[in-house]
Design an enzyme around this catalytic site. Structure first.
Site, mmCIF file in Angstrom:
data_model
loop_
_atom_site.group_PDB
_atom_site.id
_atom_site.type_symbol
_atom_site.label_atom_id
_atom_site.label_comp_id
_atom_site.label_asym_id
_atom_site.label_seq_id
_atom_site.Cartn_x
_atom_site.Cartn_y
_atom_site.Cartn_z
ATOM 1 N N ALA A 12 7.892 1.146 7.419
ATOM 2 C CA ALA A 12 9.240 1.331 7.959
ATOM 3 C C ALA A 12 9.274 1.006 9.447
ATOM 4 O O ALA A 12 10.226 0.392 9.942
ATOM 5 C CB ALA A 12 9.710 2.767 7.715
ATOM 6 N N CYS A 41 0.195 5.548 7.713
ATOM 7 C CA CYS A 41 0.930 6.467 6.844
ATOM 8 C C CYS A 41 0.348 7.872 6.938
ATOM 9 O O CYS A 41 -0.345 8.355 6.042
ATOM 10 C CB CYS A 41 0.927 5.999 5.400
ATOM 11 S SG CYS A 41 2.118 6.920 4.393
ATOM 12 N N ASP A 77 0.164 -1.687 12.682
ATOM 13 C CA ASP A 77 -0.827 -0.636 12.835
ATOM 14 C C ASP A 77 -1.867 -0.914 13.908
ATOM 15 O O ASP A 77 -2.473 0.021 14.441
ATOM 16 C CB ASP A 77 -1.541 -0.408 11.496
ATOM 17 C CG ASP A 77 -0.594 -0.003 10.381
ATOM 18 O OD1 ASP A 77 0.585 0.251 10.675
ATOM 19 O OD2 ASP A 77 -1.031 0.043 9.215
ATOM 20 N N GLN A 108 0.783 -1.233 0.000
ATOM 21 C CA GLN A 108 0.000 0.000 0.000
ATOM 22 C C GLN A 108 0.816 1.285 0.000
ATOM 23 O O GLN A 108 0.296 2.329 -0.390
ATOM 24 C CB GLN A 108 -1.009 -0.021 1.150
ATOM 25 C CG GLN A 108 -2.123 -1.021 0.903
ATOM 26 C CD GLN A 108 -3.297 -0.864 1.847
ATOM 27 O OE1 GLN A 108 -3.541 0.193 2.394
ATOM 28 N NE2 GLN A 108 -4.025 -1.941 2.043
ATOM 29 N N CYS A 167 8.672 8.247 7.039
ATOM 30 C CA CYS A 167 7.643 8.642 6.087
ATOM 31 C C CYS A 167 8.301 9.418 4.950
ATOM 32 O O CYS A 167 8.735 10.558 5.157
ATOM 33 C CB CYS A 167 6.579 9.497 6.769
ATOM 34 S SG CYS A 167 5.209 9.932 5.662
ATOM 35 N N LYS A 219 2.318 4.895 12.045
ATOM 36 C CA LYS A 219 1.979 3.571 11.545
ATOM 37 C C LYS A 219 2.445 3.450 10.088
ATOM 38 O O LYS A 219 1.724 3.820 9.160
ATOM 39 C CB LYS A 219 0.480 3.339 11.667
ATOM 40 C CG LYS A 219 -0.017 3.438 13.113
ATOM 41 C CD LYS A 219 -1.510 3.205 13.219
ATOM 42 C CE LYS A 219 -1.994 3.365 14.654
ATOM 43 N NZ LYS A 219 -1.372 2.411 15.583
ATOM 44 N N THR A 220 3.658 2.930 9.908
ATOM 45 C CA THR A 220 4.241 2.813 8.577
ATOM 46 C C THR A 220 4.912 1.455 8.417
ATOM 47 O O THR A 220 5.232 0.775 9.392
ATOM 48 C CB THR A 220 5.295 3.910 8.325
ATOM 49 O OG1 THR A 220 6.435 3.657 9.163
ATOM 50 C CG2 THR A 220 4.734 5.300 8.616
#
Length: 407
Positions: free
Chosen positions: A303, A156, A292, A37, A335, A300-301
């Site tokens: 990474a 994200c 997440d 995503q 991000c 919340k990523t």
């Protein structure tokens, strides 16, 4: 009781955690496709196609993992069981929960109808709607182009504004920027939660002439009138209505209902209640969480998950061996903030909002190199290294880049 680890997933999660050899042998997941995503911003911006962002779920699962194509419908942590939609009960000794977050478009009255019927209402957050974004950008003629950030935690958190910057770039390229009001309405009191990058983004907003409205939360869409209604979060009784020509909506998000309603596992906000440094559940030591769906106080990523996987591997094995866990996770998240077609701010930070940058240059400055990392390199890193267990974050490379100095 069968010795195993159960990993649970839901379709709106952009992440699939690395499978741990000799520990995980069951995965509960019912969707046929697995999506990368983080590419959805580029799809909405017209630089990638949706088919480039997905793989067959079976093709990304490691060998030796038994895939249960079903959904988890109930957790029973006291009895170490997971109930599935087909009525089965799966017993476990250790469980990793990585359910992602649910996209709650339906919580904004009129939004689902607008997404279904109005070609100028779109959202990069769903594979069902992401391809509408590029079409809406090119179909735009004049008026307000509105981009929203909801009053909930989101995955994200940079994505809602990244598409605004890409839209601005397209409008300028197509010679219609002067006829457009590009508006970013965010529920937050600031444009970004980390001061260093917020300052850089404010410069971008001023340079592009984007109208920034803080503490604005989308509460209704009236597609028949082309109206978007927002509440002023500092004065909830105040409603502000804008006409839109184009509307990009970021939906409210929450953990999936099956997790949110299991009070023994979650905090007051409905997120999996884990120790922020060890990733172990605060009440059930045989349960761990990543991603997440957890209450980790960081962005919340994907990474963030890469670093969490490194901690998960070590601490899950330590727990199984009866040894003390190590508080290894520092909240690292990243991000890549696209601010145009060929420029990107590569934000990297920890729990305290302090920069935790990998490269030995100022990543708060829009540059071309991070743009190519985002567009050309990171998708391969995800498919070939993260999902296969070879990538667990940039920590070791950060030390190398900084000659062993810092973290």
């Amino acid at each position: 009781m069968m010795s195993m680890n159960v990993c649970t997933y839901e379709p709106d999660s952009p992440h699939m955690i690395e499978m741990l050899p000799r520990v995980v042998n069951l995965v509960v997941y019912y969707m046929a496709l697995h999506y990368y995503q983080p590419m959805f911003t580029l799809i909405g911006g017209g630089f990638k196609k949706l088919e480039q962002a997905s793989r067959e779920m079976g093709s990304v699962l490691p060998k030796g993992v038994h895939w249960i194509r079903d959904s988890a419908v109930k957790f029973d942590p006291d009895n170490k069981r997971v109930h599935t939609g087909s009525g089965d009960q799966i017993s476990y000794e250790y469980m990793v929960i990585a359910m992602g977050v649910a996209l709650n478009f339906h919580l904004v009255p009129g939004l689902v109808e607008a997404l279904e019927k109005d070609p100028m209402v779109c959202s990069n957050y769903s594979p069902k709607y992401v391809s509408k974004t590029s079409k809406a950008i090119h179909a735009f003629k004049e008026g307000n182009a509105i981009f929203t950030f909801p009053n909930t935690p989101v995955k994200c958190a940079g994505a809602p504004q990244k598409i605004a910057y890409l839209t601005d770039w397209h409008f300028r390229r197509e010679g219609k920027r002067e006829r457009a009001v590009v508006m970013y309405n965010t529920s937050l009191p600031v444009i970004f939660g980390v001061k260093k990058y917020a300052a850089s983004l404010m410069d971008v907003v001023k340079e592009k002439g984007i109208q920034l409205n803080v503490r604005r939360n989308l509460v209704e869409v009236r597609s028949d009138k082309k109206e978007a209604v927002f509440e002023n979060l500092d004065n909830p009784s105040e409603k502000i209505t804008y006409q839109y020509e184009m509307l990009h909506a970021t939906p409210p998000m929450s953990t999936p209902e099956v997790l949110r309603t299991c009070e023994k596992l979650v905090d007051q906000g409905g997120f999996l209640d884990i120790n922020r440094n060890t990733l172990q559940h605060k009440k059930y030591p045989n349960i761990f969480g990543v991603g997440d769906c957890t209450n980790l106080p960081t962005a919340k990523t994907v990474a963030a998950i890469s670093e969490q996987l490194r901690v998960l591997k070590k601490n899950l094995f330590l727990q199984m061996e009866g040894k003390a866990l190590k508080p290894l996770y520092d909240g690292y998240s990243s991000c890549p903030l696209l601010v145009g077609f060929d420029k990107c701010i590569l934000a990297e930070f920890d729990f305290d909002g302090e920069p935790l940058e990998t490269f030995p240059f100022n990543q708060g400055k829009p540059m071309r190199f991070p743009f190519h990392l985002k567009r050309d390199f990171m998708p391969h890193l995800y498919w070939l290294a993260l999902l296969t267990g070879y990538w667990d974050g940039p920590g070791r490379y950060r030390k190398l880049m900084h000659l062993g100095m810092g973290r």
